[in-house]
Design an enzyme around this catalytic site. Structure first.
Site, PDB file in Angstrom:
ATOM      1  CG  PHE A  12     -13.737  -4.680  28.668  1.00  0.00           C
ATOM      2  CD1 PHE A  12     -13.239  -3.561  28.003  1.00  0.00           C
ATOM      3  CD2 PHE A  12     -13.443  -5.938  28.160  1.00  0.00           C
ATOM      4  CE1 PHE A  12     -12.471  -3.693  26.847  1.00  0.00           C
ATOM      5  CE2 PHE A  12     -12.668  -6.091  27.022  1.00  0.00           C
ATOM      6  CZ  PHE A  12     -12.191  -4.973  26.362  1.00  0.00           C
ATOM      7  CB  ILE A  13     -17.629  -5.717  26.146  1.00  0.00           C
ATOM      8  CG1 ILE A  13     -16.319  -6.510  26.078  1.00  0.00           C
ATOM      9  CG2 ILE A  13     -18.274  -5.657  24.760  1.00  0.00           C
ATOM     10  CD1 ILE A  13     -16.465  -7.924  25.541  1.00  0.00           C
ATOM     11  CG  ASP A  33     -22.498  -2.489  36.209  1.00  0.00           C
ATOM     12  OD1 ASP A  33     -22.202  -3.024  37.295  1.00  0.00           O
ATOM     13  OD2 ASP A  33     -21.934  -2.774  35.137  1.00  0.00           O
ATOM     14  CB  ALA A 120     -23.097  -9.964  25.717  1.00  0.00           C
ATOM     15  CE1 TYR A 147     -19.547 -15.530  31.593  1.00  0.00           C
ATOM     16  CE2 TYR A 147     -18.345 -16.823  29.967  1.00  0.00           C
ATOM     17  CZ  TYR A 147     -18.902 -15.631  30.378  1.00  0.00           C
ATOM     18  OH  TYR A 147     -18.825 -14.524  29.553  1.00  0.00           O
TER      19      TYR A 147
END
Length: 316
Positions: A12-13, A33, A120, A147
């Site tokens: 997404f980002i 990815d 990120a 996480y």
């Protein structure tokens, strides 16, 4: 020409970031990815020729090393990570494996002449704060879920590599961001999908837990401006919105905008992974966003106008 590596770029980002980076013809972007949660449908438009995609697991040094050695990148955006509340809670060991990817990226960046790594991070590093708004410098980090701990460890690695080897970094702490490429695993897109099909919208607990929702255009514009301006190099930047919205209010707002007949159903509260508040200090961010932020209702309407989001809902 700048050679830029974007990890997690079928997500997404990072995928949204790559869309903007390739619009500058002076950039050549390589996207990595492993497609575990990403999708090739989220890669940039083939109308642009200044990008390449390589399926790669950055947590595997043997996968990553030949790519970084042969390309000699100028900059790296390390956005690849295991994401999603349910996925990260159910697969804590898989989440912890992302530490290997962080180490691989920084080790190879140091050895191949990368000028700066953009990492990120997440609002989750603040944990359940005792002070608000959450400030990059003064608010203690109170991580306890795997996480969040991994994101904190990643920040520590960035700072340590700068201190010992002189490798520059930016750390971006993202607060709830939403947009067309976001999967329906996340609260905004999940609620919209339910409301579009008039299904019950399920909320954990009473719904008074609050978040600040940031439309993807604001996120990317601030990120690019921070990257190109050189401001906050070797520093941390919150990227989000200062407007708190309860999860219950989000659901009712979406129902009202769509004129949906969905009902709100309350489930038992989650035992883990559902912090009560999120509210960033966005003073630094405001210096980089040269326009008003996109308000929640405006962002939801932009999202609903997106063909990519519509297709994603239909196919999920």
């Amino acid at each position: 020409m700048s050679k830029i590596l974007v990890t997690g770029g079928a997500g997404f980002i990072a995928g949204s970031l790559a869309d903007v980076l390739i619009k500058n013809p002076d950039n050549h972007v390589v996207i990595l990815d492993n497609l575990q949660t990403g999708s090739e449908s989220k890669l940039p438009s083939p109308d642009y020729s200044n990008w390449d995609f390589i399926k790669c697991d950055v947590n595997n040094l043997n996968d990553l090393q030949p790519i970084m050695v042969s390309n000699t990148f100028d900059y790296v955006f390390h956005y690849a990570a295991t994401v999603g509340v349910r996925r990260t809670l159910e697969n804590p060991v898989m989440v912890l494996n992302d530490i290997e990817g962080i180490k691989n990226i920084l080790h190879l960046s140091k050895n191949t002449g990368v000028k700066r790594v953009v990492y990120a991070s997440s609002s989750e590093v603040y944990g359940e704060s005792i002070t608000y708004p959450q400030n990059e410098i003064s608010t203690p980090l109170n991580s306890r879920l795997p996480y969040a701990i991994v994101k904190s460890v990643g920040e520590a690695f960035c700072k340590s590599y700068h201190q010992e080897f002189g490798l520059d970094f930016n750390i971006f702490r993202f607060f709830n961001t939403y947009g067309p490429k976001q999967s329906t695993d996340f609260v905004m897109s999940r609620f919209l999908k339910m409301a579009l099909t008039n299904q019950d919208i399920t909320i954990y607990g009473d719904g008074q837990q609050s978040r600040t929702f940031c439309y993807i255009d604001d996120n990317i514009e601030v990120s690019i401006n921070a990257f190109t301006s050189g401001e906050y190099v070797n520093d941390v930047l919150n990227i989000g919105s200062e407007t708190e919205t309860s999860i219950l209010k989000l659901a009712t707002t979406i129902i009202d905008i769509l004129g949906s007949s969905s009902k709100i159903v309350h489930l038992p509260p989650r035992k883990d992974g559902d912090m009560q508040r999120r509210k960033p200090d966005v003073g630094r961010m405001e210096k980089l966003l040269k326009r008003p932020r996109i308000k929640l209702e405006q962002g939801i309407k932009k999202l609903l106008e997106s063909k990519q989001f519509t297709l994603q809902v239909q196919n999920s």
